[in-house]
Enzyme design. Structure first.
Site, PDB file in Angstrom:
ATOM      1  N   ARG A 273     -34.221 -38.686  17.134  1.00  0.00           N
ATOM      2  CA  ARG A 273     -34.780 -38.977  15.800  1.00  0.00           C
ATOM      3  C   ARG A 273     -34.618 -40.455  15.439  1.00  0.00           C
ATOM      4  O   ARG A 273     -33.553 -41.035  15.630  1.00  0.00           O
ATOM      5  CB  ARG A 273     -34.134 -38.043  14.771  1.00  0.00           C
ATOM      6  CG  ARG A 273     -34.458 -36.594  15.148  1.00  0.00           C
ATOM      7  CD  ARG A 273     -33.933 -35.615  14.160  1.00  0.00           C
ATOM      8  NE  ARG A 273     -34.606 -35.765  12.871  1.00  0.00           N
ATOM      9  CZ  ARG A 273     -34.267 -35.049  11.815  1.00  0.00           C
ATOM     10  NH1 ARG A 273     -33.291 -34.170  11.879  1.00  0.00           N
ATOM     11  NH2 ARG A 273     -34.914 -35.224  10.679  1.00  0.00           N
TER      12      ARG A 273
ATOM     13  N   SER B 119     -39.288 -41.102   2.178  1.00  0.00           N
ATOM     14  CA  SER B 119     -38.151 -40.387   2.764  1.00  0.00           C
ATOM     15  C   SER B 119     -36.930 -40.530   1.873  1.00  0.00           C
ATOM     16  O   SER B 119     -36.459 -41.639   1.609  1.00  0.00           O
ATOM     17  CB  SER B 119     -37.839 -40.960   4.150  1.00  0.00           C
ATOM     18  OG  SER B 119     -36.506 -40.678   4.505  1.00  0.00           O
TER      19      SER B 119
ATOM     20  N   SER C 141     -29.526 -30.309   0.811  1.00  0.00           N
ATOM     21  CA  SER C 141     -29.529 -31.725   0.415  1.00  0.00           C
ATOM     22  C   SER C 141     -28.452 -31.999  -0.640  1.00  0.00           C
ATOM     23  O   SER C 141     -27.753 -33.016  -0.586  1.00  0.00           O
ATOM     24  CB  SER C 141     -30.885 -32.099  -0.183  1.00  0.00           C
ATOM     25  OG  SER C 141     -31.881 -32.035   0.793  1.00  0.00           O
TER      26      SER C 141
ATOM     27  N   ARG D 275     -35.653 -24.085  11.084  1.00  0.00           N
ATOM     28  CA  ARG D 275     -36.808 -23.646  10.284  1.00  0.00           C
ATOM     29  C   ARG D 275     -37.898 -23.004  11.152  1.00  0.00           C
ATOM     30  O   ARG D 275     -38.643 -22.163  10.682  1.00  0.00           O
ATOM     31  CB  ARG D 275     -37.364 -24.802   9.454  1.00  0.00           C
ATOM     32  CG  ARG D 275     -36.307 -25.378   8.507  1.00  0.00           C
ATOM     33  CD  ARG D 275     -36.899 -26.142   7.359  1.00  0.00           C
ATOM     34  NE  ARG D 275     -35.914 -27.049   6.786  1.00  0.00           N
ATOM     35  CZ  ARG D 275     -34.967 -26.704   5.928  1.00  0.00           C
ATOM     36  NH1 ARG D 275     -34.866 -25.462   5.509  1.00  0.00           N
ATOM     37  NH2 ARG D 275     -34.106 -27.595   5.462  1.00  0.00           N
TER      38      ARG D 275
ATOM     39  N   ASP E  85     -40.298 -29.772   4.307  1.00  0.00           N
ATOM     40  CA  ASP E  85     -39.530 -28.826   5.138  1.00  0.00           C
ATOM     41  C   ASP E  85     -40.150 -27.426   5.145  1.00  0.00           C
ATOM     42  O   ASP E  85     -39.747 -26.572   5.939  1.00  0.00           O
ATOM     43  CB  ASP E  85     -38.081 -28.744   4.648  1.00  0.00           C
ATOM     44  CG  ASP E  85     -37.326 -30.048   4.903  1.00  0.00           C
ATOM     45  OD1 ASP E  85     -37.773 -30.841   5.755  1.00  0.00           O
ATOM     46  OD2 ASP E  85     -36.294 -30.268   4.243  1.00  0.00           O
TER      47      ASP E  85
ATOM     48  N   LYS F  30     -38.958 -34.499  12.929  1.00  0.00           N
ATOM     49  CA  LYS F  30     -37.940 -33.607  12.339  1.00  0.00           C
ATOM     50  C   LYS F  30     -37.062 -33.035  13.460  1.00  0.00           C
ATOM     51  O   LYS F  30     -37.070 -33.550  14.569  1.00  0.00           O
ATOM     52  CB  LYS F  30     -38.626 -32.503  11.524  1.00  0.00           C
ATOM     53  CG  LYS F  30     -39.346 -33.027  10.282  1.00  0.00           C
ATOM     54  CD  LYS F  30     -38.356 -33.575   9.287  1.00  0.00           C
ATOM     55  CE  LYS F  30     -39.057 -34.197   8.089  1.00  0.00           C
ATOM     56  NZ  LYS F  30     -38.116 -34.882   7.198  1.00  0.00           N
TER      57      LYS F  30
ATOM     58  N   ARG G  13     -24.796 -34.276  -0.434  1.00  0.00           N
ATOM     59  CA  ARG G  13     -24.564 -35.372  -1.374  1.00  0.00           C
ATOM     60  C   ARG G  13     -23.308 -35.149  -2.204  1.00  0.00           C
ATOM     61  O   ARG G  13     -22.604 -36.102  -2.544  1.00  0.00           O
ATOM     62  CB  ARG G  13     -25.793 -35.550  -2.283  1.00  0.00           C
ATOM     63  CG  ARG G  13     -26.961 -36.207  -1.536  1.00  0.00           C
ATOM     64  CD  ARG G  13     -28.265 -35.976  -2.266  1.00  0.00           C
ATOM     65  NE  ARG G  13     -29.394 -36.722  -1.705  1.00  0.00           N
ATOM     66  CZ  ARG G  13     -30.083 -36.362  -0.616  1.00  0.00           C
ATOM     67  NH1 ARG G  13     -29.756 -35.265   0.051  1.00  0.00           N
ATOM     68  NH2 ARG G  13     -31.110 -37.096  -0.204  1.00  0.00           N
TER      69      ARG G  13
HETATM   70  C1  S3P Z   1     -33.637 -34.665   3.141  1.00  0.00           C
HETATM   71  C2  S3P Z   1     -34.813 -35.364   3.159  1.00  0.00           C
HETATM   72  C3  S3P Z   1     -35.976 -34.990   3.974  1.00  0.00           C
HETATM   73  C4  S3P Z   1     -35.888 -33.553   4.454  1.00  0.00           C
HETATM   74  C5  S3P Z   1     -34.527 -33.223   4.992  1.00  0.00           C
HETATM   75  C6  S3P Z   1     -33.468 -33.425   3.918  1.00  0.00           C
HETATM   76  C7  S3P Z   1     -32.528 -35.156   2.298  1.00  0.00           C
HETATM   77  O1  S3P Z   1     -36.040 -35.815   5.119  1.00  0.00           O
HETATM   78  O2  S3P Z   1     -36.869 -33.300   5.426  1.00  0.00           O
HETATM   79  O3  S3P Z   1     -34.467 -31.886   5.424  1.00  0.00           O
HETATM   80  O4  S3P Z   1     -31.557 -34.397   2.079  1.00  0.00           O
HETATM   81  O5  S3P Z   1     -32.598 -36.289   1.833  1.00  0.00           O
HETATM   82  P1  S3P Z   1     -36.743 -37.257   5.078  1.00  0.00           P
HETATM   83  O6  S3P Z   1     -35.954 -38.148   4.201  1.00  0.00           O
HETATM   84  O7  S3P Z   1     -36.716 -37.731   6.517  1.00  0.00           O
HETATM   85  O8  S3P Z   1     -38.124 -37.035   4.584  1.00  0.00           O
END
Ligand code: S3P
Length: 429
Positions: free
Chosen positions: A121, A166, A22, A389, A314, A341, A26
Site C-alpha cells: 500500500r 483521504s 476509524s 470486507r 469501504d 485498499k 483515533r
Molecule cells: C480511514 C480512511 C479511509 C478508509 C479506511 C479508514 C480512516 O481510507 O478507507 O478504511 O480511518 O481514516 P483513506 O484515507 O485511504 O481513504
C-alpha cells in the site's frame, strides 16, 4: 476454509454491530498524546485496532484493554518514548498512516512493518508531506512502502493540498501539525471522514474547518476524554444490504454511527429504492448515531461517483453485490482508490462475483454491474484474498446463492468484525 450458509430464506432480528474502526483507532491515539486518562467504551477489539494498541504500548503508553473497554494513560503531546522494538501495524492502513503523522512530531527513531497487504500500500502520500514538514523518513522504494523508518521532531507547519480525498492523509498531517511550529492546513479535493476533527474537539483541542480546508495550530495541549464509540456503519453496511436483498427480511441495527461523512451507503440504498428507516438519532454534536431498520426491497440500478465516493469508499464491495440484485445498470466511477485498499477491490470484487454468475465488469476507476442476476454456485470456493470486507461481502452473497459455497481465508474478517458470523447466524431464520 469456511462453509457458507447459502440460499437463506429470511433474515430477521435486531443486532448491535461492534464499534467504529476509524473512531476506535483515533481514541487510542489521541488518548496516548493527551494529558491524563482516556476511557473508551464500545472500542472495536478487532485485529486492526489491537495493532494500534500494541504500537502505542511499545511507545511507552500504558493501555489496559478488557474486551471493548479500554483505558489509556496519556503521555502528553511530547511524552512518547523511543521504542526498543519494531512497531508492527499488521493489516492496518489507518494505524500506519496516522502513526507516521504522530511519529513525525517525535524526536526519536522508530521502525514500522506490517503484513503482506500493507507492504503493497502506497505510503508516499503521507511520507512526502511529512518530510516537507521536517521528518526524516526512509524505507523501501524511497519511503513509499513498508518497512519504513522515521526520525521525527522540529516540524514546521505546512499548507498542503492533497491530491486524494483521504482521511488517513488528512489525519496524518493534522496529527503532525499538532506538534509543529505554526498553523498546518490541509485542503482536500472532496470531503473525507472527519473523525479526527471531531475527536480533536472532544480532547479540548482547537481545529478550524472551512469547507474542504482544515487547520490546526501546533503545540496544543490535549486533555484525556471519555469516548463512547458508535457502531461501525461500515460493518452495519453488510447487514443493511443483506436485509434489502434476502427475501422476507427485516433487520434492525442499533446504535450505528451516522456521521454524515460516512453515510453514503444510506443515500445509495435510498436512491436504489430500499425500504430503510432511521430512528432515535442522537449525539449530533459529537459523533451522531441512531437505529436503522431495513426490509427486503425492490431495487433499481444507479450511478455512483464524485463526492459520494469518499462517503462510502469501504462499502463499495457490498454495494457491488447490492447492484447485482437491482434492475438495470449500476455504474461506480471515480473510485480508483479501491485499487490500493487491503486488496485491489475492483479486481477482487469482480473476480469473485463473476464466479457466482454476476454480470459485472471492471473499469479503470470502478465497475459496471447489470442486474438482476440469480447467483449460483456448484461446490465452489470463493476467496477473501485476506481482505475482511471481501470476505463479509461473499458471506452475504452466499445468503442469496443457490448451491454450495466455501470461503477461503475467512479469518481475515476478524480485522474489523470478529463476531460477524455469530451475528449472521442470529439473523438467519
Ligand atoms: C480511514 C480512511 C479511509 C478508509 C479506511 C479508514 C480512516 O481510507 O478507507 O478504511 O480511518 O481514516 P483513506 O484515507 O485511504 O481513504
Amino acid at each position: 476454509m469456511k462453509p457458507l450458509r447459502t440460499n437463506v430464506s429470511s433474515l430477521r432480528g435486531t443486532i448491535e454491530v461492534p464499534g467504529d474502526k476509524s473512531i476506535s483507532h483515533r481514541a487510542v491515539m489521541f488518548g496516548a498524546i493527551a494529558n491524563g486518562t482516556t476511557t473508551i467504551s464500545n472500542f472495536l477489539a478487532g485485529e486492526d485496532c489491537l495493532s494500534t494498541i500494541d504500537c502505542f504500548r511499545k511507545l511507552g503508553v500504558s493501555i489496559t484493554q478488557n474486551g471493548s473497554e479500554v483505558v489509556v494513560e496519556g503521555k502528553g503531546i511530547s511524552g512518547l518514548q523511543e521504542p526498543t522494538e519494531i512497531l508492527n501495524v499488521g493489516n492496518s492502513g489507518t494505524t500506519t498512516r496516522l502513526l507516521l503523522g504522530i511519529l513525525a512530531g517525535c524526536s526519536f527513531h522508530a521502525c514500522l512493518i506490517g503484513d503482506e497487504s500493507i507492504a503493497k500500500r502506497p505510503m508516499a502520500r503521507v511520507t512526502n508531506p511529512l518530510r516537507e514538514m521536517g521528518a526524516k523518513i526512509d524505507g523501501r522504494e524511497h519511503g513509499n512502502y513498508t518497512p519504513l523508518s522515521i526520525r521525527g521532531g522540529n516540524l514546521q507547519a505546512i499548507r498542503y493540498t492533497s491530491p486524494v480525498a483521504s482521511a488517513q492523509v488528512k489525519s496524518a498531517i493534522l496529527l503532525a501539525g499538532l506538534m509543529a511550529d505554526g498553523t498546518t492546513t490541509v485542503i482536500e479535493p472532496h470531503k473525507s471522514r472527519d473523525h479526527t476533527e471531531r475527536m480533536l474537539k472532544a480532547f479540548g483541542g482547537e481545529v478550524v474547518v472551512d469547507g474542504l480546508t482544515v487547520s490546526v495550530t501546533g503545540k496544543q495541549q490535549l486533555t484525556g476524554a471519555d469516548i463512547d464509540v458508535p457502531g461501525d456503519i461500515s460493518s452495519a453496511a453488510f447487514f443493511l444490504v443483506a436485509g434489502a436483498i434476502v427475501p422476507n427480511s427485516e433487520i434492525t441495527l442499533k446504535n450505528v454511527g451516522l456521521n454524515p461523512t460516512r453515510t453514503g451507503i444510506i443515500d445509495v440504498l435510498k436512491q436504489m429504492g430500499a425500504d430503510i428507516a432511521i430512528e432515535n438519532v442522537r449525539n449530533e454534536e459529537s459523533e451522531p448515531m441512531g437505529d436503522i431498520t431495513v426490509r427486503t426491497s425492490e431495487l433499481k440500478g444507479i450511478e455512483i461517483g464524485g463526492e459520494l465516493i469518499p462517503r462510502l469508499i469501504d462499502e463499495i464491495p457490498i454495494i457491488a453485490l447490492l447492484a447485482t440484485q437491482a434492475e438495470g445498470t449500476t455504474v461506480i466511477k471515480d473510485a480508483s482508490e479501491l485499487r490500493v485498499k487491503e486488496t485491489d477491490r475492483i479486481a477482487t470484487v469482480v473476480s469473485e462475483l463473476s464466479q457466482l454468475g454476476a454480470d459485472i465488469e471492471a473499469t479503470e476507476d470502478g465497475m459496471r454491474i447489470r442486474g438482476k442476476t440469480k447467483l449460483k454456485a456448484n461446490h465452489m470456493v470463493v476467496d477473501s484474498y485476506g481482505d475482511h470486507r471481501i470476505g463479509m461481502m461473499l458471506a452475504v452473497a452466499a445468503c442469496i446463492t443457490e448451491g454450495e459455497l466455501t470461503l477461503n481465508r475467512s479469518e481475515a474478517i476478524a480485522v474489523s468484525y470478529p463476531s460477524f458470523f455469530e451475528h449472521l447466524q442470529l439473523l438467519i431464520k
